[in-house]
Design a protein around this motif. Structure first.
Motif, PDB file in Angstrom:
ATOM      1  N   ASP A 197       0.900  -1.181  -0.037  1.00 20.63           N
ATOM      2  CA  ASP A 197      -0.094   0.029  -0.006  1.00 20.63           C
ATOM      3  C   ASP A 197       0.854   1.268   0.133  1.00 20.63           C
ATOM      4  O   ASP A 197       0.261   2.332   0.211  1.00 20.63           O
ATOM      5  CB  ASP A 197      -0.889   0.028   1.249  1.00 20.63           C
ATOM      6  N   TRP A 198       2.248   1.050  -0.348  1.00 19.99           N
ATOM      7  CA  TRP A 198       3.202   2.218  -0.422  1.00 19.99           C
ATOM      8  C   TRP A 198       3.841   2.295  -1.726  1.00 19.99           C
ATOM      9  O   TRP A 198       4.514   1.591  -2.056  1.00 19.99           O
ATOM     10  CB  TRP A 198       4.300   2.098   0.615  1.00 19.99           C
ATOM     11  N   GLN A 199       3.287   3.459  -2.509  1.00 17.64           N
ATOM     12  CA  GLN A 199       3.654   3.492  -3.645  1.00 17.64           C
ATOM     13  C   GLN A 199       5.054   3.489  -4.027  1.00 17.64           C
ATOM     14  O   GLN A 199       5.504   2.927  -4.994  1.00 17.64           O
ATOM     15  CB  GLN A 199       2.777   4.772  -4.520  1.00 17.64           C
ATOM     16  N   PRO A 200       5.971   4.254  -3.480  1.00 16.00           N
ATOM     17  CA  PRO A 200       7.068   4.186  -3.720  1.00 16.00           C
ATOM     18  C   PRO A 200       7.641   2.712  -3.749  1.00 16.00           C
ATOM     19  O   PRO A 200       8.654   2.208  -4.285  1.00 16.00           O
ATOM     20  CB  PRO A 200       7.970   5.003  -2.495  1.00 16.00           C
ATOM     21  N   TYR A 201       7.387   1.812  -2.591  1.00 12.22           N
ATOM     22  CA  TYR A 201       7.672   0.610  -2.605  1.00 12.22           C
ATOM     23  C   TYR A 201       7.215  -0.235  -3.539  1.00 12.22           C
ATOM     24  O   TYR A 201       7.972  -1.081  -4.318  1.00 12.22           O
ATOM     25  CB  TYR A 201       7.262   0.017  -1.370  1.00 12.22           C
ATOM     26  N   ALA A 202       5.972  -0.034  -3.999  1.00 10.84           N
ATOM     27  CA  ALA A 202       5.226  -0.711  -5.372  1.00 10.84           C
ATOM     28  C   ALA A 202       6.266  -0.277  -6.551  1.00 10.84           C
ATOM     29  O   ALA A 202       6.616  -1.369  -7.510  1.00 10.84           O
ATOM     30  CB  ALA A 202       3.952  -0.217  -5.274  1.00 10.84           C
ATOM     31  N   GLU A 203       6.786   0.615  -6.641  1.00 17.09           N
ATOM     32  CA  GLU A 203       7.690   1.260  -7.832  1.00 17.09           C
ATOM     33  C   GLU A 203       8.941   0.311  -7.794  1.00 17.09           C
ATOM     34  O   GLU A 203       9.543  -0.153  -8.853  1.00 17.09           O
ATOM     35  CB  GLU A 203       8.000   2.640  -7.779  1.00 17.09           C
ATOM     36  N   GLN A 204       9.382   0.367  -6.620  1.00 17.19           N
ATOM     37  CA  GLN A 204      10.856  -0.512  -6.403  1.00 17.19           C
ATOM     38  C   GLN A 204      10.420  -2.017  -6.588  1.00 17.19           C
ATOM     39  O   GLN A 204      11.442  -2.561  -7.224  1.00 17.19           O
ATOM     40  CB  GLN A 204      11.174  -0.196  -4.984  1.00 17.19           C
ATOM     41  N   ILE A 205       9.311  -2.394  -6.030  1.00 16.01           N
ATOM     42  CA  ILE A 205       9.141  -3.772  -6.299  1.00 16.01           C
ATOM     43  C   ILE A 205       9.050  -4.178  -8.077  1.00 16.01           C
ATOM     44  O   ILE A 205       9.689  -5.189  -8.667  1.00 16.01           O
ATOM     45  CB  ILE A 205       7.893  -4.216  -5.619  1.00 16.01           C
ATOM     46  N   LEU A 206       8.252  -3.339  -8.457  1.00 16.98           N
ATOM     47  CA  LEU A 206       8.022  -3.523  -9.932  1.00 16.98           C
ATOM     48  C   LEU A 206       9.571  -3.333 -10.798  1.00 16.98           C
ATOM     49  O   LEU A 206       9.800  -4.054 -11.762  1.00 16.98           O
ATOM     50  CB  LEU A 206       6.992  -2.320 -10.417  1.00 16.98           C
ATOM     51  N   GLU A 207      10.479  -2.393 -10.415  1.00 18.78           N
ATOM     52  CA  GLU A 207      11.690  -2.312 -11.051  1.00 18.78           C
ATOM     53  C   GLU A 207      12.478  -3.471 -10.643  1.00 18.78           C
ATOM     54  O   GLU A 207      13.195  -4.115 -11.602  1.00 18.78           O
ATOM     55  CB  GLU A 207      12.427  -0.998 -10.468  1.00 18.78           C
ATOM     56  N   VAL A 208      12.603  -4.100  -9.444  1.00 23.43           N
ATOM     57  CA  VAL A 208      13.495  -5.149  -9.337  1.00 23.43           C
ATOM     58  C   VAL A 208      12.934  -6.338  -9.822  1.00 23.43           C
ATOM     59  O   VAL A 208      13.683  -7.010 -10.513  1.00 23.43           O
ATOM     60  CB  VAL A 208      13.445  -5.289  -7.536  1.00 23.43           C
ATOM     61  N   LEU A 209      11.589  -6.753  -9.924  1.00 20.45           N
ATOM     62  CA  LEU A 209      11.194  -7.967 -10.368  1.00 20.45           C
ATOM     63  C   LEU A 209      11.493  -7.750 -12.017  1.00 20.45           C
ATOM     64  O   LEU A 209      11.856  -8.583 -12.688  1.00 20.45           O
ATOM     65  CB  LEU A 209       9.711  -8.175 -10.059  1.00 20.45           C
ATOM     66  N   SER A 210      11.286  -6.748 -12.464  1.00 19.08           N
ATOM     67  CA  SER A 210      11.270  -6.414 -13.928  1.00 19.08           C
ATOM     68  C   SER A 210      12.899  -6.691 -14.443  1.00 19.08           C
ATOM     69  O   SER A 210      13.213  -7.028 -15.504  1.00 19.08           O
ATOM     70  CB  SER A 210      11.180  -4.872 -14.283  1.00 19.08           C
TER      71      SER A 210
END
Length: 250
Positions: free
Chosen positions: A186-199
């Motif tokens: 529920d934390w957008q900056p973390y969501a962006e990091q997760i998306l970046e790392v998994l990508s």
């Protein structure tokens, strides 16, 4: 539902999946430990888990012959186990291996297992990274769930976040081809990091890019993940929730 453990040092040199928290174990949880712990708690061991033995009861209770043939999902940090129990009840033919070191959370999930008569959950109250390293061989998992990990809001603490490239590489290696990693935050900056790392992980593919391009890489909430009380409060306050689902493609 925040995976926690090990905040003894500012920036651990080795990956850890948690930050240890204090908490009181209730009478009901203590009873669940005593009555259900011997059956549903798996001790950590520095060797490959015997999946057939670990889930023998789960298979026999549903008339299944081969526990090893059933889908296996690893959950890292289940908090108080609300979503875990919901998903296990919804997917009774899937086996769940759940890692959590917070003792009241472990007790709470054991209590839910008893109340809901669940057979397909096993709990390892140990650091998930060591479980992954020593108990789970490559290509042994059908899925990984990481729901609402601690976001470590302050920038100086971002290195403590669970979703980092080294852990994702470990998880991707242990997925079967077609297996998935599902993260929610529920934390957008973390969501962006997760998306970046998994990508950035070459073994993984973001299927949402093709199926739901309008979501810019994020996935619709899968049907099995329930809305938690915590999440519902956030939605009422206008907070977003982001699901990220990647699949191993090779």
């Amino acid at each position: 539902m925040r995976p926690q453990t090990l905040a003894d040092v500012a920036f651990p040199k080795t990956i850890k999946s948690f930050v240890r928290r204090a908490g009181r174990v209730t009478t009901g949880q203590t009873k669940a430990f005593d009555e259900l712990g011997p059956k549903f708690l798996l001790p950590y061991q520095p060797e490959t888990l015997d999946f057939v033995a670990a889930y023998a009861d789960a298979s026999s209770s549903r008339g299944l012959n081969d526990a090893q043939a059933q889908p296996l999902v690893l959950e890292i940090g289940f908090g108080m186990g609300e979503a875990t129990a919901h998903i296990a009840a919804l997917l009774p033919d899937t086996h769940f291996l759940c890692c959590e070191v917070h003792e009241p959370g472990v007790g709470a999930l054991l209590k839910r297992i008893g109340e809901q008569d669940l057979h397909n959950i096993r709990i390892c109250a140990h650091d998930a990274v060591e479980v992954i390293d020593h108990m789970l061989p490559e290509r042994s998992l059908d899925g990984v769930h990481i729901f609402f990990p601690d976001p470590w809001h302050k920038k100086k603490h971002n290195k403590r976040r669970l979703i980092q490239a080294p852990l994702v590489a470990k998880l991707a290696a242990r997925l079967k081809v077609g297996g998935y990693i599902h993260c929610a935050t529920d934390w957008q900056p973390y969501a962006e990091q997760i998306l970046e790392v998994l990508s950035a992980e070459p073994l993984l593919k973001n299927t949402a890019l093709d199926q739901h391009p309008e979501l810019l890489g994020y996935a619709p909430k899968p049907h099995y993940r329930p809305l938690t009380k915590f999440e519902n409060r956030g939605i009422k306050l206008g907070h977003g929730v982001w699901d990220v689902v990647f699949v191993r493609h090779a």
